[in-house]
Design a protein around this motif. Structure first.
Motif, PDB file in Angstrom:
ATOM      1  N   GLU A  23       0.845  -1.192   0.000  1.00 22.71           N
ATOM      2  CA  GLU A  23       0.000   0.000   0.000  1.00 22.71           C
ATOM      3  C   GLU A  23       0.881   1.242   0.000  1.00 22.71           C
ATOM      4  OE1 GLU A  23      -3.724   0.119   2.215  1.00 22.71           O
ATOM      5  OE2 GLU A  23      -3.215  -1.862   3.006  1.00 22.71           O
ATOM      6  N   VAL A  25       1.700   5.006  -0.393  1.00 28.26           N
ATOM      7  CA  VAL A  25       0.848   6.165  -0.131  1.00 28.26           C
ATOM      8  C   VAL A  25       1.465   7.483  -0.591  1.00 28.26           C
ATOM      9  CG1 VAL A  25      -0.338   5.069   1.799  1.00 28.26           C
ATOM     10  CG2 VAL A  25       1.759   6.370   2.239  1.00 28.26           C
ATOM     11  N   SER A  26       2.769   7.491  -0.857  1.00 28.03           N
ATOM     12  CA  SER A  26       3.397   8.724  -1.332  1.00 28.03           C
ATOM     13  C   SER A  26       4.639   8.378  -2.145  1.00 28.03           C
ATOM     14  CB  SER A  26       3.781   9.647  -0.161  1.00 28.03           C
ATOM     15  OG  SER A  26       4.784   9.046   0.643  1.00 28.03           O
ATOM     16  N   ARG A  35       2.222   2.629   3.771  1.00 26.93           N
ATOM     17  CA  ARG A  35       1.398   3.099   4.882  1.00 26.93           C
ATOM     18  C   ARG A  35       2.122   2.974   6.223  1.00 26.93           C
ATOM     19  NH1 ARG A  35      -3.625   4.484   4.531  1.00 26.93           N
ATOM     20  NH2 ARG A  35      -3.847   3.475   2.482  1.00 26.93           N
TER      21      ARG A  35
END
Length: 406
Positions: A23, A25-26, A35
């Motif tokens: 996952e 996220v940036s 995450r």
């Protein structure tokens, strides 16, 4: 509602793909964060060469979106900008350019034009090459998985050895302009074809395992091809626009191809490719090229922005960090597990002697947060151009440590 796994399985290539459920996220440049705050470094990106969240690229695309996205005059300002970039960076060596949407399409048209312009039918291509996934381009590709079980190849495709020097038992004979693999090609053409060659098509270094020919090979191959009346097509889909430390490879090789093919990083993720021609075909050939959306305004703006950033210091950065990558990987040459280490600009490969060792290294690198390629016995490296020296050194330290622990 389908589960996440059912959605993944909905993809046709799911059984042969490594879909990663991290996952993320940036992202910025060549770095990603998940995450849990873990960082990942990308060393496996052929298309989005300007990296994540590139502000200059984002601004250029927003400006293009605010303008005409379908320019009815046939010649948008973005297309004009791109043409000027292409003409300037190729130093006026080509008389015309044609834009398309994919590397496979560009290869198809380059070879088709070579046949039209020469009135001849045969194509000389090379083992282990990658030229595309369409019928003709996959038939010219030297990778078995591109062709096996898909039916007869088109007539006239002649495949011959590429100079994979790390595997060559005769490489010590490559002296005075004599190359055993080229001599094989000459004999293959003489005895195994109708001697009706329209073109030679070749990559300046092979994208599959980053195999790099010895200096002088391309001049010798080019000279022979011209003596046989063939056009010389240089497939720079993977190597163009800065990857090897130059705008293109043909100048470094000491040749100017009859047709230059560009793709992949040309559009920084947007679907655009190009062929550039040293000489013009007859006008009667041109209508068959018309149509399609290769000159889409957004794609042209994207490609032009790649050139602007290369000119504004990115090309210099590629050469600096490319030197860091080469130097930092040198200790691997002393490992008895490693067959060869090859780099050119920001492309590289670490080739292991055993497939199991390479797989183990690949899995360990993945678990430590490095995105790399894995082809045959090779760990392949094609990072975005904005990768930093520190990120490359961290990778080198990790792969050296993992290799030493095998």
């Amino acid at each position: 509602m389908k589960t996440i796994q059912e959605i993944i399985d909905y993809d046709l290539l799911a059984p042969v793909s490594n879909f990663n459920r991290r996952e993320l996220v940036s992202s910025t440049g060549a770095a990603y964060t998940d995450r849990e705050g873990n960082e990942y470094i990308d060393l496996n990106e052929m298309c989005i060469v300007l990296g994540q969240k590139n502000q200059g690229f984002s601004s250029a695309m927003k400006q293009a979106l605010d303008g005409f996205t379908n320019h009815k005059t046939g010649f948008s300002s973005a297309k004009e900008d791109l043409y000027r970039c292409l003409d300037k960076t190729t130093k006026g060596n080509f008389k015309a350019v044609h834009l398309m949407t994919s590397g496979s399409e560009a290869i198809e048209w380059a070879v088709t034009l070579a046949k039209k312009m020469t009135g001849r039918s045969e194509i000389i291509s090379f083992w282990n090459s990658i030229h595309g996934r369409t019928y003709l381009s996959r038939s010219m590709s030297g990778l078995p998985r591109r062709k096996a079980g898909l039916g007869a190849l088109p007539p006239g495709v002649v495949l011959t050895p590429y100079p994979r020097c790390a595997h060559c038992e005769q490489k010590e004979k490559c002296t005075g302009g004599c190359y055993p693999c080229l001599e094989f090609t000459k004999q293959q053409y003489r005895y195994g074809t109708a001697q009706d060659g329209a073109c030679v098509i070749i990559e300046p270094f092979q994208g599959a395992c980053i195999d790099i020919p010895e200096p002088g090979y391309f001049q010798a191959l080019y000279k022979w091809a011209k003596e046989q009346g063939m056009l010389f097509i240089l497939d720079e889909n993977q190597s163009c626009c800065g990857r090897a430390g130059d705008y293109y490879n043909f100048e470094r090789l000491g040749i100017v191809p009859d047709i230059l093919v560009l793709g992949k990083g040309l559009g920084n993720g947007f679907h655009i490719s190009a062929i550039l021609l040293k000489e013009l075909p007859e006008k009667e050939v041109l209508p068959s090229l018309a149509g399609g959306v290769g000159d889409d305004t957004l794609c042209c703006a994207a490609a032009a922005q790649v050139f602007h950033q290369l000119e504004d210091g990115l090309l210099e950065h590629i050469n600096k960090v490319g030197a860091v990558m080469k130097e930092s990987l040198l200790p691997l040459k002393n490992s008895d597990r490693v067959l060869d280490v090859r780099t050119i600009g920001l492309a590289g490969a670490i080739e292991y002697k055993k497939a199991d060792d390479c797989t183990a290294v690949y899995k360990a690198l993945s678990s430590e947060g490095f995105f790399v390629g894995h082809v045959e016995n090779c760990i392949t490296l094609k990072p975005p151009y904005v990768i930093t020296a520190d990120q490359l050194q961290r990778f080198a330290q990790a792969v050296i440590r993992i290799t030493d622990q095998l």
